[in-house]
Design an enzyme around this catalytic site. Structure first.
Site, mmCIF file in Angstrom:
data_model
loop_
_atom_site.group_PDB
_atom_site.id
_atom_site.type_symbol
_atom_site.label_atom_id
_atom_site.label_comp_id
_atom_site.label_asym_id
_atom_site.label_seq_id
_atom_site.Cartn_x
_atom_site.Cartn_y
_atom_site.Cartn_z
ATOM 1 N N GLY A 1 0.397 -1.333 -0.242
ATOM 2 C CA GLY A 1 -0.044 -0.585 0.007
ATOM 3 C C GLY A 1 1.243 1.618 -0.328
ATOM 4 O O GLY A 1 0.534 2.154 0.485
ATOM 5 N N GLU B 1 6.550 8.088 -5.004
ATOM 6 C CA GLU B 1 7.069 6.999 -4.625
ATOM 7 C C GLU B 1 7.281 6.321 -6.039
ATOM 8 O O GLU B 1 7.550 6.236 -7.250
ATOM 9 C CB GLU B 1 5.101 6.727 -4.823
ATOM 10 C CG GLU B 1 5.063 4.788 -4.475
ATOM 11 C CD GLU B 1 3.406 4.673 -5.031
ATOM 12 O OE1 GLU B 1 2.433 5.026 -5.013
ATOM 13 O OE2 GLU B 1 2.932 3.456 -5.117
ATOM 14 N N LYS C 1 7.206 -9.929 14.930
ATOM 15 C CA LYS C 1 8.859 -9.723 14.292
ATOM 16 C C LYS C 1 9.201 -8.761 13.314
ATOM 17 O O LYS C 1 8.372 -8.084 12.424
ATOM 18 C CB LYS C 1 8.383 -11.278 13.227
ATOM 19 C CG LYS C 1 8.301 -12.718 13.675
ATOM 20 C CD LYS C 1 9.354 -12.486 15.327
ATOM 21 C CE LYS C 1 9.002 -13.817 15.743
ATOM 22 N NZ LYS C 1 10.288 -13.824 16.659
ATOM 23 N N THR C 2 9.868 -7.578 13.917
ATOM 24 C CA THR C 2 10.748 -7.059 13.589
ATOM 25 C C THR C 2 11.787 -6.887 12.192
ATOM 26 O O THR C 2 12.280 -6.320 11.363
ATOM 27 C CB THR C 2 11.406 -6.488 14.506
ATOM 28 O OG1 THR C 2 12.594 -6.097 15.288
ATOM 29 C CG2 THR C 2 10.138 -5.906 15.449
ATOM 30 N N CYS D 1 -17.742 0.770 -21.783
ATOM 31 C CA CYS D 1 -17.348 1.057 -23.243
ATOM 32 C C CYS D 1 -17.624 -0.365 -24.144
ATOM 33 O O CYS D 1 -18.787 -0.294 -24.006
ATOM 34 C CB CYS D 1 -15.522 1.226 -22.431
ATOM 35 S SG CYS D 1 -14.658 1.733 -24.265
ATOM 36 N N GLU E 1 -14.832 -5.732 -33.951
ATOM 37 C CA GLU E 1 -13.146 -5.793 -33.059
ATOM 38 C C GLU E 1 -13.182 -7.964 -32.851
ATOM 39 O O GLU E 1 -12.717 -7.853 -33.188
ATOM 40 C CB GLU E 1 -13.397 -5.560 -31.433
ATOM 41 C CG GLU E 1 -12.375 -6.459 -30.888
ATOM 42 C CD GLU E 1 -12.113 -5.629 -29.469
ATOM 43 O OE1 GLU E 1 -13.673 -5.067 -29.844
ATOM 44 O OE2 GLU E 1 -11.719 -5.356 -28.413
ATOM 45 N N HIS F 1 -15.343 5.997 -20.149
ATOM 46 C CA HIS F 1 -14.964 4.848 -18.361
ATOM 47 C C HIS F 1 -15.397 6.759 -17.288
ATOM 48 O O HIS F 1 -14.615 7.306 -16.946
ATOM 49 C CB HIS F 1 -13.605 4.544 -18.417
ATOM 50 C CG HIS F 1 -12.858 3.397 -19.016
ATOM 51 N ND1 HIS F 1 -13.247 1.938 -19.019
ATOM 52 C CD2 HIS F 1 -12.954 3.595 -20.682
ATOM 53 C CE1 HIS F 1 -13.401 1.589 -19.904
ATOM 54 N NE2 HIS F 1 -12.576 2.204 -20.925
ATOM 55 N N GLU G 1 -16.165 5.611 -14.646
ATOM 56 C CA GLU G 1 -15.374 5.278 -13.384
ATOM 57 C C GLU G 1 -13.727 5.982 -13.044
ATOM 58 O O GLU G 1 -13.303 6.407 -11.666
ATOM 59 C CB GLU G 1 -15.225 3.635 -13.221
ATOM 60 C CG GLU G 1 -13.887 2.903 -13.604
ATOM 61 C CD GLU G 1 -14.469 3.264 -15.793
ATOM 62 O OE1 GLU G 1 -15.557 3.726 -16.024
ATOM 63 O OE2 GLU G 1 -13.678 2.346 -16.033
#
Ligand code: GLN
Length: 570
Positions: free
Chosen positions: A27, A153, A200-201, A393, A417, A519, A521
């Site tokens: 993440g 990042e 656990k480190t 789409c 297509e 799209h 979204e």
């Protein structure tokens, strides 16, 4: 100051570098985006950059199984799905400058070498590749008078061969800046071993060692854990990794990814960042975000929406759709349970088996013929049974094919297509795609305007006649079939401003049926849900209330046959 000189960094801009260790998928993107949100909500100007170590120029040519969703920006660039997190958390639109791959860096350097720009010099990873990486990082602060923070990042995990040039570049930036202008944040894993009953480190210690061996001492450790890190573990990690105790941050698994910024805020992570970077201290104004997270977790309704696609086992392929449903659910006081259905299973076992208890169907975008007939069958089922539908789409193209076959009696209607020798290509290749040979970056990509018709679900949702939405496709509605399909009852409720391209289709006498060539979204934001997703979920809520109080589909059929009877008797 010479802006082209990579060693001159404007004093005003500070940098946060986010690296990852131990395992992938910890993440980092959400961590970067959450920090960005908290800083932006303090009134700072924040920019974000994702550096991807692979050699593809962009993820556009990669299989979703390899890379997850391709996130398309307004400017038409095809980018990593982390850019979706940046846009959603920062609530600002990104451009191609916000995602750079090794492929792009090498492409630029090698093109320069071919032009002779290096004047006979030997071209090397250090300094030529690293200088170009630094240029890409610094490009972000050049176009505005004041950029307070650039969050960078770095994709991959420390220890990977391919991310080394990126790490070397960010190490150099640290060397060239004032110490207080950079912050290195390392995201790691602190596993809990049930058998030993301990956290656990060691993996974190090893990962920090790997980073140190490249010359980077992390300032902050963000530790992914199942449970909050106890103080003694934080101290231990701090001691062994040479990091102050308060700079060891827990990143506990949370119910929704949108809680991460709130969780960071509780630990005063943003205070620490501002203190380290010499940025003014203030309270971030995150009330709207808190309210959104509250709405996500407390809801009155629960709806089931089926997603029928090809990659249903791989949710990352539909990341933005999943997030858009979260936003739309929160806006409707509803929780949306997504039911993933393979289109091939629908073809084998019939649509009813999978869809009869759902409140809505979404067919997402896609490429290739596999599973298309199952999608078409499922659209027919929801159209005939009054179940709300949103087609995106390829989903819209399948809706046109289904309507052509079933309602307009164009029996062998299909998309060009999939088959080249079609009698009825109701979906065909866009004119400007005919001579395109390269696959990368050649589709109809990015933001295009559309105008909406009166009396449409689309206009009702958007509330404005002119919209702009992001595209990624090669095929389109075939205008030769416009009259035939419209006469059969298909409504073309959104078209390009010059009327040459069909962007939205709807059907008559259905509670909510919308197919869009773009799209939606990609433009949904937590506190500003996309209007089509919002209205689609609202329709699903109505359907679920009806379904629970009797058979919604029977009621729909009865209503419709009444209407038909009336028409016939009129
Ligand atoms: N394969 C279709 C096209 O290229 C749809 C693309 C998509 O769904 N993104 O037109």
């Amino acid at each position: 100051m010479n802006a082209e000189n990579t060693t001159d960094l404007p004093k005003a801009t500070t940098y946060i570098f986010v690296t990852g260790g131990v395992v992938s998928s910890l993440g980092k993107g959400i961590t970067a985006a959450s920090m960005g949100l908290l800083l932006k909500k303090r009134g700072l100007t924040v920019k974000a950059l994702k550096l991807d170590p692979y050699l593809n120029v962009d993820p556009g040519t990669m299989n979703p199984y390899q890379h997850g969703e391709v996130y398309v920006l307004d400017d038409g660039s095809e980018t990593d799905l982390d850019l979706g997190h940046y846009e959603r958390y920062l609530d600002q639109s990104m451009t191609r400058d916000n995602n750079v791959t090794s492929g792009q860096i090498y492409h630029t350097v090698i093109s320069r070498e071919r032009r002779g720009d290096y004047l006979g010099g030997t071209v090397q990873v250090v300094p030529h590749i690293t200088e170009e990486i630094k240029n890409c990082i610094k490009r972000l602060e050049r176009d505005e008078s004041q950029v307070d923070v650039v969050i960078v990042e770095i994709g991959g995990t420390v220890g990977d061969i391919e991310s080394l040039p990126f790490l070397e570049a960010i190490r150099q930036i640290g060397l060239e800046c004032e110490r207080s202008d950079t912050l290195y944040v390392h995201v790691t894993l602190v596993p809990y071993l049930a058998a030993a009953g301990e956290m656990k480190t060691k993996p974190t210690q090893h990962s920090v060692k790997a980073l140190l061996s490249i010359g980077i001492q992390p300032d902050v450790l963000v530790c992914r854990t199942e449970k909050p890190l106890p103080d003694d573990i934080k101290k231990k990690i701090g001691l062994f990794c040479n990091v102050r105790g308060k700079a060891v941050i827990s990143a506990v698994d949370v119910e929704t990814i949108y809680e991460v910024p709130l969780y960071f805020r509780d630990q005063k992570f943003d205070d620490l960042v501002c203190e380290s970077l010499g940025l003014p201290q203030s309270e971030p104004d995150i009330e709207d975000w808190r309210e959104f997270v509250g709405n996500l977790k407390n809801y009155q309704h629960r709806v089931k929406i089926a997603i029928c696609g090809k990659y249903v086992e791989l949710k990352d392929a539909y990341k933005s759709i999943i997030e858009a449903f979260a936003h739309a659910g929160a806006a409707n006081d509803a929780r949306v349970d997504l039911i993933w259905v393979s289109s091939e299973d629908i073809k084998k076992n019939g649509a009813e088996k999978f869809l009869k208890d759902t409140d809505g169907l979404l067919i997402p975008g896609g490429f290739g013929e596999r599973g298309v007939e199952g999608k078409i069958d499922s659209i027919r089922y929801v159209r005939e049974n009054g179940i709300p539908f949103l087609g995106i789409c390829l989903g819209m193209q399948c809706a046109v094919i289904e309507f052509a076959r079933t309602v307009a009696a164009i029996e062998d209607a299909h998309s060009y297509e999939f088959y080249r020798d079609l009698k009825h290509p109701v979906i065909h290749l866009m004119a400007d795609q005919e001579n395109v040979a390269d696959l990368g970056g050649t589709m109809r990509l990015g933001a295009y305007p559309a105008k909406l018709s009166k009396d449409s679900l689309a206009l009702k949702a958007y509330g404005t006649q002119l919209i702009s939405e992001r595209h990624r496709h090669r095929y389109e509605f075939n205008n030769s079939y416009r009259d035939q399909l419209v006469n059969a009852g298909l409504k073309l409720t959104g078209v390009s401003p010059d009327d040459s391209l069909v962007e939205i289709v709807e059907v008559e006498d259905h509670p909510w049926f919308v197919g869009v060539q773009y799209h939606p979204e990609l433009k949904s934001r937590p506190t500003r849900p996309h209007p089509l997703f919002r209205d689609f979920v609202a329709a699903a809520v109505r359907n679920s209330i009806k379904r629970k109080s009797g058979d919604a589909s029977m009621a729909f059929k009865a209503e419709n046959s009444e209407k038909t009877d009336n028409v016939e008797s009129a």
